[in-house]
Design a protein around this motif. Structure first.
Motif: not given
Ligand SMILES: [Zn+2]
Ligand SMILES: [Zn+2]
Length: 335
Positions: A77-80, A83-86, A110-117, A175-186
């Protein structure tokens, strides 16, 4: 025209959600589906874990796996967050894949949801439109009692109709294929974290009995407790100094709080963080222990991550009259 406008009560018009918030449609339905499934499994598993602990007992294997996976999820969650948010540092695809895996395995969406929120949270911190404020509910109405607000910030917000629009807040993640792969396969990563890995370790050390204890106690119960620990940042660390202290006098209720800081490996230094959202290391004193920040600095020394954003980076920013030392909205700070 005048007639149509006049039928809209002024109060309701004021409560309108800011842009980037959805209140109906498939994204809202999907959010509820994800929340119901994950919380029913985590809470059901936690109850079963407590029954199992009293009925069968738990041993050193279950406790060790609990501690190890709790720590790994907390770093995840520290990296979420950093890194991914900030975007408080940069890294290559191998490290990004590793960070995405352990961030998703924290079982906090997912990364997408956590970052957006989280970006919406910073932009509207403790104002109408905040995702999880102790002062305003999901529709932007103020809470009458502090206790009700704290319950909303600690977990009630998950059941709000208002849902963050990732198209508005997280175009970089989309637009990040790695973050979206983990979002889809959460769900596979949730299963690995909460069931398969604890179960496999338990089976290796103690057969089916220890495997069961590890899945319930070190997998499902740990995922739920870990989520509750992170949520202390939303409640206790937005308590406007009722718990902990405020180093910076900001226009929100953010607070640094010791117990949350220990449990979250540094994320509880939340007043510092809202003051300088992009900093990789958020401690401002020897007693502010930021383990996640130290890990990032350590990875930087090893050359595994680059361009770590720090107090020094702020003063180098050109064009800021105060050297960048002002609260910066994340949507502005992340790029
Ligand atoms: Zn906050
Ligand atoms: Zn943040």
């Amino acid at each position: 025209m005048t007639v149509i406008e006049s039928v809209v009560p002024a109060e309701a018009a004021e409560r309108k959600m800011p842009p980037g918030v959805l209140v109906e449609g498939p994204v809202v339905d999907a959010k509820f589906r994800d929340s119901y499934i994950s919380f029913v499994i985590m809470i059901g598993g936690s109850i079963a874990a407590l029954v199992w602990a009293f009925w069968q007992g738990i041993g050193w294997v279950e406790v060790s796996v609990f501690a190890g996976t709790f720590a790994l999820s907390t770093v995840g969650i520290g990296f979420m967050h950093r890194y991914f948010v900030h975007r408080s540092f940069r890294c290559g695809p191998v490290m990004r894949t590793l960070f995405a895996a352990i961030a998703t395995m924290a079982v906090q969406g997912s990364i997408l949801k956590w970052v957006s929120n989280h970006r919406r949270h910073h932009l509207h911190s403790d104002k109408p439109g905040d995702v999880h404020s102790p002062y305003y509910d999901g529709d932007g109405n103020p809470y009458v009692t502090f206790a009700k607000g704290m319950m909303h910030a600690q977990g009630g917000w998950v059941w709000d109709q208002a849902t963050t629009d990732a198209e508005y807040y997280a175009k970089d993640i989309l637009a990040d294929p790695i973050a979206m792969f983990f979002t889809r396969t959460r769900w596979y990563w949730y299963a690995l974290s909460a069931v398969i890995i604890p179960g496999a370790i338990g089976y290796a050390f103690g057969g089916v009995h220890t495997m069961t204890g590890c899945i319930l106690f070190s997998g499902l119960f740990r995922s739920y407790l870990m989520t509750m620990a992170t949520s202390l940042v939303n409640s206790v660390c937005h308590s406007d100094g009722r718990y902990g202290y405020r180093r910076f006098d900001l226009d929100d209720g953010t607070t640094n709080e010791f117990v949350t800081t220990i449990l979250t490996f540094g994320e509880g230094l939340h007043n510092n963080h809202h003051r300088f959202p992009r900093d990789a290391y958020i401690s401002h004193a020897w007693y502010e222990i930021d383990i996640n920040g130290l890990i990032i600095l350590g990875l930087g020394k090893l050359g595994l991550v680059q361009d770590i954003f720090s107090a020094g980076s702020r003063t180098l920013r050109s064009g800021d009259p105060d050297g960048g030392k002002r609260p910066v909205a994340d949507t502005e700070a992340m790029v």
